[in-house]
Design a protein around this motif. Structure first.
Motif, PDB file in Angstrom:
ATOM      1  N   PRO A 164       0.812  -1.225   0.000  1.00 39.48           N
ATOM      2  CA  PRO A 164       0.000   0.000   0.000  1.00 39.48           C
ATOM      3  C   PRO A 164       0.847   1.277   0.000  1.00 39.48           C
ATOM      4  O   PRO A 164       0.480   2.285  -0.603  1.00 39.48           O
ATOM      5  N   LEU A 165       1.993   1.212   0.661  1.00 40.26           N
ATOM      6  CA  LEU A 165       2.921   2.339   0.692  1.00 40.26           C
ATOM      7  C   LEU A 165       3.412   2.657  -0.724  1.00 40.26           C
ATOM      8  O   LEU A 165       3.410   3.813  -1.161  1.00 40.26           O
ATOM      9  N   LEU A 166       3.803   1.619  -1.457  1.00 42.51           N
ATOM     10  CA  LEU A 166       4.286   1.798  -2.826  1.00 42.51           C
ATOM     11  C   LEU A 166       3.176   2.279  -3.756  1.00 42.51           C
ATOM     12  O   LEU A 166       3.412   3.101  -4.647  1.00 42.51           O
ATOM     13  N   LYS A 167       1.954   1.798  -3.545  1.00 43.10           N
ATOM     14  CA  LYS A 167       0.817   2.244  -4.366  1.00 43.10           C
ATOM     15  C   LYS A 167       0.569   3.741  -4.171  1.00 43.10           C
ATOM     16  O   LYS A 167       0.311   4.464  -5.136  1.00 43.10           O
ATOM     17  N   ARG A 168       0.643   4.207  -2.931  1.00 39.60           N
ATOM     18  CA  ARG A 168       0.459   5.648  -2.662  1.00 39.60           C
ATOM     19  C   ARG A 168       1.575   6.460  -3.312  1.00 39.60           C
ATOM     20  O   ARG A 168       1.338   7.532  -3.874  1.00 39.60           O
ATOM     21  N   MET A 169       2.798   5.946  -3.228  1.00 39.60           N
ATOM     22  CA  MET A 169       3.928   6.654  -3.823  1.00 39.60           C
ATOM     23  C   MET A 169       3.808   6.687  -5.352  1.00 39.60           C
ATOM     24  O   MET A 169       4.146   7.684  -5.984  1.00 39.60           O
ATOM     25  N   GLU A 170       3.289   5.616  -5.928  1.00 41.24           N
ATOM     26  CA  GLU A 170       3.068   5.589  -7.379  1.00 41.24           C
ATOM     27  C   GLU A 170       1.989   6.604  -7.756  1.00 41.24           C
ATOM     28  O   GLU A 170       2.144   7.347  -8.732  1.00 41.24           O
ATOM     29  N   ALA A 171       0.908   6.661  -6.977  1.00 41.45           N
ATOM     30  CA  ALA A 171      -0.165   7.622  -7.233  1.00 41.45           C
ATOM     31  C   ALA A 171       0.347   9.063  -7.152  1.00 41.45           C
ATOM     32  O   ALA A 171      -0.153   9.946  -7.848  1.00 41.45           O
ATOM     33  N   ASN A 172       1.376   9.291  -6.331  1.00 42.27           N
ATOM     34  CA  ASN A 172       1.976  10.625  -6.200  1.00 42.27           C
ATOM     35  C   ASN A 172       3.057  10.878  -7.242  1.00 42.27           C
ATOM     36  O   ASN A 172       3.714  11.922  -7.220  1.00 42.27           O
ATOM     37  N   GLY A 173       3.285   9.908  -8.119  1.00 43.20           N
ATOM     38  CA  GLY A 173       4.233  10.091  -9.212  1.00 43.20           C
ATOM     39  C   GLY A 173       5.698   9.936  -8.846  1.00 43.20           C
ATOM     40  O   GLY A 173       6.568  10.341  -9.606  1.00 43.20           O
ATOM     41  N   LEU A 174       5.985   9.334  -7.692  1.00 38.02           N
ATOM     42  CA  LEU A 174       7.373   9.194  -7.239  1.00 38.02           C
ATOM     43  C   LEU A 174       8.068   7.970  -7.813  1.00 38.02           C
ATOM     44  O   LEU A 174       9.296   7.914  -7.862  1.00 38.02           O
ATOM     45  N   LEU A 175       7.284   6.993  -8.238  1.00 39.44           N
ATOM     46  CA  LEU A 175       7.836   5.744  -8.734  1.00 39.44           C
ATOM     47  C   LEU A 175       6.808   5.060  -9.615  1.00 39.44           C
ATOM     48  O   LEU A 175       5.651   5.471  -9.671  1.00 39.44           O
ATOM     49  N   SER A 176       7.244   4.024 -10.292  1.00 37.98           N
ATOM     50  CA  SER A 176       6.311   3.181 -11.030  1.00 37.98           C
ATOM     51  C   SER A 176       6.541   1.733 -10.627  1.00 37.98           C
ATOM     52  O   SER A 176       7.636   1.352 -10.209  1.00 37.98           O
ATOM     53  N   ARG A 177       5.478   0.959 -10.731  1.00 37.31           N
ATOM     54  CA  ARG A 177       5.547  -0.469 -10.427  1.00 37.31           C
ATOM     55  C   ARG A 177       5.343  -1.218 -11.736  1.00 37.31           C
ATOM     56  O   ARG A 177       4.439  -0.908 -12.500  1.00 37.31           O
ATOM     57  N   LYS A 178       6.180  -2.200 -11.988  1.00 35.75           N
ATOM     58  CA  LYS A 178       6.110  -2.928 -13.244  1.00 35.75           C
ATOM     59  C   LYS A 178       6.450  -4.394 -12.999  1.00 35.75           C
ATOM     60  O   LYS A 178       7.425  -4.693 -12.298  1.00 35.75           O
ATOM     61  N   ARG A 179       5.660  -5.279 -13.569  1.00 35.97           N
ATOM     62  CA  ARG A 179       5.954  -6.710 -13.463  1.00 35.97           C
ATOM     63  C   ARG A 179       7.227  -7.015 -14.237  1.00 35.97           C
ATOM     64  O   ARG A 179       7.453  -6.489 -15.322  1.00 35.97           O
ATOM     65  N   SER A 180       8.046  -7.860 -13.686  1.00 41.97           N
ATOM     66  CA  SER A 180       9.294  -8.262 -14.325  1.00 41.97           C
ATOM     67  C   SER A 180       9.012  -9.027 -15.614  1.00 41.97           C
ATOM     68  O   SER A 180       8.094  -9.855 -15.672  1.00 41.97           O
ATOM     69  N   CYS A 181       9.810  -8.764 -16.637  1.00 41.13           N
ATOM     70  CA  CYS A 181       9.714  -9.504 -17.906  1.00 41.13           C
ATOM     71  C   CYS A 181      10.176 -10.943 -17.722  1.00 41.13           C
ATOM     72  O   CYS A 181       9.720 -11.857 -18.400  1.00 41.13           O
ATOM     73  N   ILE A 182      11.091 -11.146 -16.805  1.00 37.57           N
ATOM     74  CA  ILE A 182      11.696 -12.458 -16.580  1.00 37.57           C
ATOM     75  C   ILE A 182      10.783 -13.355 -15.735  1.00 37.57           C
ATOM     76  O   ILE A 182      10.636 -14.535 -16.016  1.00 37.57           O
TER      77      ILE A 182
END
Length: 145
Positions: free
Chosen positions: A70-88
């Motif tokens: 949830p912490l990372l989701k909030r940070m993503e919503a604030n534009g600080l980071l992105s979350r991406k599934r690994s290609c591998i």
């Protein structure tokens, strides 16, 4: 005979109280940046590495995924980071620092210096304390920092 149950004899209490005080000392600086203390810790990892898996961030910060996600989701919503599934391995979620997140690094540069001044201590004392605490922390887990 020592009374092991006296508050003054507990190791856990001064560590707990100091952790709360340290977070409170950081708060005014972090509020200017729009960050909470746990978000700042995530930013420290990303400023150093640019990207990391959720699992890696969790291990470095001693946070479980239930707290971290949830912490990372909030940070993503604030534009600080992105979350991406690994290609591998699609089970792995990679966290990537955004340009906006990177731009906060400059604002954070002086925070450690301000904190050191507020603690009225020198580099040697801080290094010794940090190293002792890390040594104790590492004895409680297999994860090595």
């Amino acid at each position: 005979m020592t009374d092991y149950l006296k508050l003054e004899n507990q190791l856990c209490f001064p560590i707990y109280a100091l952790a709360r005080q340290m977070a409170a000392l950081y708060r005014p600086y972090l509020e200017k940046m729009g960050l909470t203390y746990p978000q700042y810790l995530v930013m420290l990892v990303l400023w150093e590495h640019k990207s990391a898996s959720v699992k890696c961030i969790g291990e470095l910060l001693w946070l479980d995924s239930g707290t971290l996600t949830p912490l990372l989701k909030r940070m993503e919503a604030n534009g600080l980071l992105s979350r991406k599934r690994s290609c591998i391995d699609e089970r792995v979620v990679d966290i990537i620092l955004s340009d906006k997140g990177e731009s906060l690094k400059e604002q954070a540069q002086d925070i450690p210096l301000h904190l050191k001044e507020q603690l009225e201590t020198d580099d040697e004392q801080l290094t010794t304390l940090r190293d002792q605490l890390k040594k104790i922390l590492l004895t409680t887990t297999k994860c090595k920092l």
